[in-house]
Design a protein around this motif. Sequence first.
Motif, PDB file in Angstrom:
ATOM      1  N   VAL A  70      -5.102  30.460  -9.627  1.00 50.16           N
ATOM      2  CA  VAL A  70      -3.996  29.968  -8.808  1.00 50.16           C
ATOM      3  C   VAL A  70      -4.354  28.538  -8.425  1.00 50.16           C
ATOM      4  CG1 VAL A  70      -2.542  30.431  -6.801  1.00 50.16           C
ATOM      5  CG2 VAL A  70      -3.796  32.311  -7.890  1.00 50.16           C
ATOM      6  N   VAL A  71      -3.528  27.577  -8.804  1.00 50.97           N
ATOM      7  CA  VAL A  71      -3.921  26.182  -8.601  1.00 50.97           C
ATOM      8  C   VAL A  71      -2.725  25.338  -8.175  1.00 50.97           C
ATOM      9  CG1 VAL A  71      -3.602  25.666 -11.074  1.00 50.97           C
ATOM     10  CG2 VAL A  71      -5.070  24.192  -9.678  1.00 50.97           C
ATOM     11  N   HIS A  81      -2.150  30.576 -13.816  1.00 48.01           N
ATOM     12  CA  HIS A  81      -2.459  30.604 -15.242  1.00 48.01           C
ATOM     13  C   HIS A  81      -3.333  31.803 -15.562  1.00 48.01           C
ATOM     14  CE1 HIS A  81      -1.095  26.483 -15.230  1.00 48.01           C
ATOM     15  NE2 HIS A  81      -2.096  26.075 -14.500  1.00 48.01           N
ATOM     16  N   VAL A  82      -3.090  32.419 -16.728  1.00 49.32           N
ATOM     17  CA  VAL A  82      -4.028  33.434 -17.184  1.00 49.32           C
ATOM     18  C   VAL A  82      -5.332  32.711 -17.529  1.00 49.32           C
ATOM     19  CG1 VAL A  82      -4.500  35.199 -18.923  1.00 49.32           C
ATOM     20  CG2 VAL A  82      -2.170  34.910 -18.022  1.00 49.32           C
ATOM     21  N   ASN A  83      -6.431  33.238 -16.973  1.00 49.45           N
ATOM     22  CA  ASN A  83      -7.739  32.575 -17.081  1.00 49.45           C
ATOM     23  C   ASN A  83      -8.368  32.901 -18.436  1.00 49.45           C
ATOM     24  OD1 ASN A  83     -10.174  31.363 -16.563  1.00 49.45           O
ATOM     25  ND2 ASN A  83     -10.705  32.652 -14.795  1.00 49.45           N
ATOM     26  N   LEU A 114      -4.256  20.633 -14.712  1.00 46.99           N
ATOM     27  CA  LEU A 114      -3.965  21.598 -13.637  1.00 46.99           C
ATOM     28  C   LEU A 114      -2.672  22.366 -13.901  1.00 46.99           C
ATOM     29  CD1 LEU A 114      -4.918  19.516 -10.455  1.00 46.99           C
ATOM     30  CD2 LEU A 114      -6.346  21.089 -11.790  1.00 46.99           C
ATOM     31  N   ASP A 115      -1.720  21.710 -14.572  1.00 44.98           N
ATOM     32  CA  ASP A 115      -0.462  22.406 -14.873  1.00 44.98           C
ATOM     33  C   ASP A 115      -0.601  23.323 -16.089  1.00 44.98           C
ATOM     34  OD1 ASP A 115      -0.481  20.749 -17.066  1.00 44.98           O
ATOM     35  OD2 ASP A 115       1.341  19.633 -16.524  1.00 44.98           O
ATOM     36  N   GLY A 116      -1.806  23.403 -16.671  1.00 48.13           N
ATOM     37  CA  GLY A 116      -2.063  24.332 -17.765  1.00 48.13           C
ATOM     38  C   GLY A 116      -1.965  23.704 -19.151  1.00 48.13           C
ATOM     39  N   SER A 117      -1.447  22.471 -19.248  1.00 47.09           N
ATOM     40  CA  SER A 117      -1.262  21.893 -20.577  1.00 47.09           C
ATOM     41  C   SER A 117      -2.619  21.549 -21.209  1.00 47.09           C
ATOM     42  CB  SER A 117      -0.360  20.651 -20.500  1.00 47.09           C
ATOM     43  OG  SER A 117      -0.891  19.731 -19.580  1.00 47.09           O
ATOM     44  N   LEU A 118      -2.669  21.718 -22.524  1.00 49.89           N
ATOM     45  CA  LEU A 118      -3.907  21.446 -23.262  1.00 49.89           C
ATOM     46  C   LEU A 118      -4.032  19.945 -23.452  1.00 49.89           C
ATOM     47  CD1 LEU A 118      -6.369  22.397 -24.942  1.00 49.89           C
ATOM     48  CD2 LEU A 118      -4.819  22.671 -26.888  1.00 49.89           C
ATOM     49  N   ARG A 119      -5.105  19.380 -22.915  1.00 52.96           N
ATOM     50  CA  ARG A 119      -5.274  17.929 -22.961  1.00 52.96           C
ATOM     51  C   ARG A 119      -6.293  17.473 -23.978  1.00 52.96           C
ATOM     52  NH1 ARG A 119      -2.682  15.572 -18.493  1.00 52.96           N
ATOM     53  NH2 ARG A 119      -0.663  16.622 -18.651  1.00 52.96           N
ATOM     54  N   LEU A 141       2.202  32.194 -15.496  1.00 48.95           N
ATOM     55  CA  LEU A 141       3.097  33.240 -14.998  1.00 48.95           C
ATOM     56  C   LEU A 141       4.149  32.613 -14.094  1.00 48.95           C
ATOM     57  CD1 LEU A 141       0.489  36.002 -14.043  1.00 48.95           C
ATOM     58  CD2 LEU A 141       1.465  35.452 -16.274  1.00 48.95           C
ATOM     59  N   ARG A 142       5.218  33.351 -13.862  1.00 47.40           N
ATOM     60  CA  ARG A 142       6.204  32.886 -12.878  1.00 47.40           C
ATOM     61  C   ARG A 142       5.591  32.955 -11.482  1.00 47.40           C
ATOM     62  NH1 ARG A 142      11.587  36.090 -12.725  1.00 47.40           N
ATOM     63  NH2 ARG A 142      11.915  35.078 -10.713  1.00 47.40           N
ATOM     64  N   VAL A 143       5.870  31.963 -10.670  1.00 46.31           N
ATOM     65  CA  VAL A 143       5.300  31.892  -9.322  1.00 46.31           C
ATOM     66  C   VAL A 143       6.418  31.660  -8.320  1.00 46.31           C
ATOM     67  CG1 VAL A 143       3.644  30.697  -7.833  1.00 46.31           C
ATOM     68  CG2 VAL A 143       3.292  30.713 -10.297  1.00 46.31           C
TER      69      VAL A 143
END
Lengths: 421, 166
Positions: A70-71, A81-83, A114-119, A141-143
Amino acid sequence: MDTNLPTGSALDVLVQSDRARTTLYTDRALFEQEMTKVFENTWVWVAHASEIAKPGDFKTAHVGLQPVIVVRDRKGEVHVHVNRCRHRAATVCEVAKGKTSSFVCPYHGWAYALDGSLRGVPFEAGYDGQLDKPQLGLRSLRVEEYNGLIFATCKPDMEPLTDFLGGAKKWIDLFMKQGAGFPLITQGEHKFRFPGNWKIQLENTTDAYHFPLVHKSFLSAADRETVDSWDIMRKGGYVEDLGNGHSVMVMMPELVDLEADLDAPIPEKFEALAAELRHDHPEQQVRRIVRAVGGCGFNLNLFPNLGCSAAFFRVLQPISVDETEIRHVALGMQGGPAAANRARLRIHEFFQGPMGFGTPDDAEVWDRVQHGAAGGRDLWILLNRGLSHEEMLPEGGRRSDVSAETGMRAAYRQWKKLMEA
Amino acid sequence: MTTTMTRIDAAISLEEAMQFAWLEGDLLDSADYDAWLALWTPTSRYVVPIEPGATDFENTLNYAYDDGMMRAKRVDRLTSGQSVSASPVPRTVRLLSRFRVLRSDAEGCELRCAQLLTEFRRERERSYAADIEFLFVRTADGLRIERKVIRLINATAALGGIGYIL
């Protein structure tokens, strides 16, 4: 029979409106099904907003058995995000809480924002330009958030959180009044495990019936005022089914609304605190803070994993069919008087946690339930207490006396609905 | 007065501190709680913190933060028979070792040591490892405990119920 359920359900052999089969605590196959059918098809509580107050703040949690992060991102938006690295599945974070600017997989170095995108992908040339990076962000996931409570769901078309909470929202709002005008914050937690099924704890949050017996040693150690206020079997309290598996147990009707009755006499046990607060606060605020310090007079059970329980959050996490982790999260007033927050900590330590005067006795009887459930698997767990005088409320809820098993019936009705979907 | 009596402001030696820590542990393992309660100064605290490195115990959530009254209540809980998790009280054996005096002067003695504790109850055996930080003071009646901080190495993990005194 419960008229809200389709008759002839295949699950009738397991759950009826006033009873549940013992195997609900012991059947491994059923547990596996619950982890997807229940936990991946509902809103699951993952954090309080104060735990990730600033951009970059994160905590790890679970949705069912799936590890999540959770971030709060740079813009202040919360993500769950699924870890799990999208490359070869390693977790990208094994720290319980902290602050970061990215999540980097320790295995091959894939880096996520932080938003989950692959950098970043080390030695990316090895993919000959064919790696579809925009499609390989962390699964999110939906939050949604209600009054500081952050929930996530694996189900893309899950109803909005406010609809899911429904009749529970009013009680969440009442619960948050224990900030006494200050924002409510978490103040640490006690974490413990017991060898038993998660539903044993779920039931307990709205079980007043056990209190005078199981918590006798707590009552013996407490002061007279505390003992009087916990005389909950004789105070006209009640349990209400709030729909969607949620329920509330009002134990101390005089402490439902912490902003009411501010002119009532200050309990002797809080006199010293009140005297200390009077140095810096006007009388009305002193009264408001003192009244809020002990928490609310009710337990709100939010199906499936959060209890807003008097003065703390109770979070349950299934580990396996016969093991459950519980966290009791202490609460406080952000920027509030240190003396009041200290009082809250001491109250929490007194009852909660592995060395508290209450929790170990709860854990012991739940352990005994799991042990006993190995016997008589065809027998029923009886959930019919208070059913004979349960009232139907105009808005569709149900209400019975404080020691009724109305809250458990509500939870199992929701369990059945999700399991047969 | 005999000349062999130790002056009240004499620094506590490692030998004395070790003997006293072992006495405390032995009283707990042998459930001699009244004798245990008598080992403490009136201002003393028994602390089991959660966060490693925590020092501001008063303003932090702990597993236990006991003054004399809370210690007495904890003992009552173990002996009253009212607590289902403490009936019977788990049997414990604790080993204290790796003693080191961090400071010892007229004010008191800071002793740090390791504790390995094994508990047994209802067919279940469990162990807890901890660093213990003692602050001992010398009084007219002998050594007394001013502070005992038990830092479990797994304090931030999920624990089982601890139905005895660490």
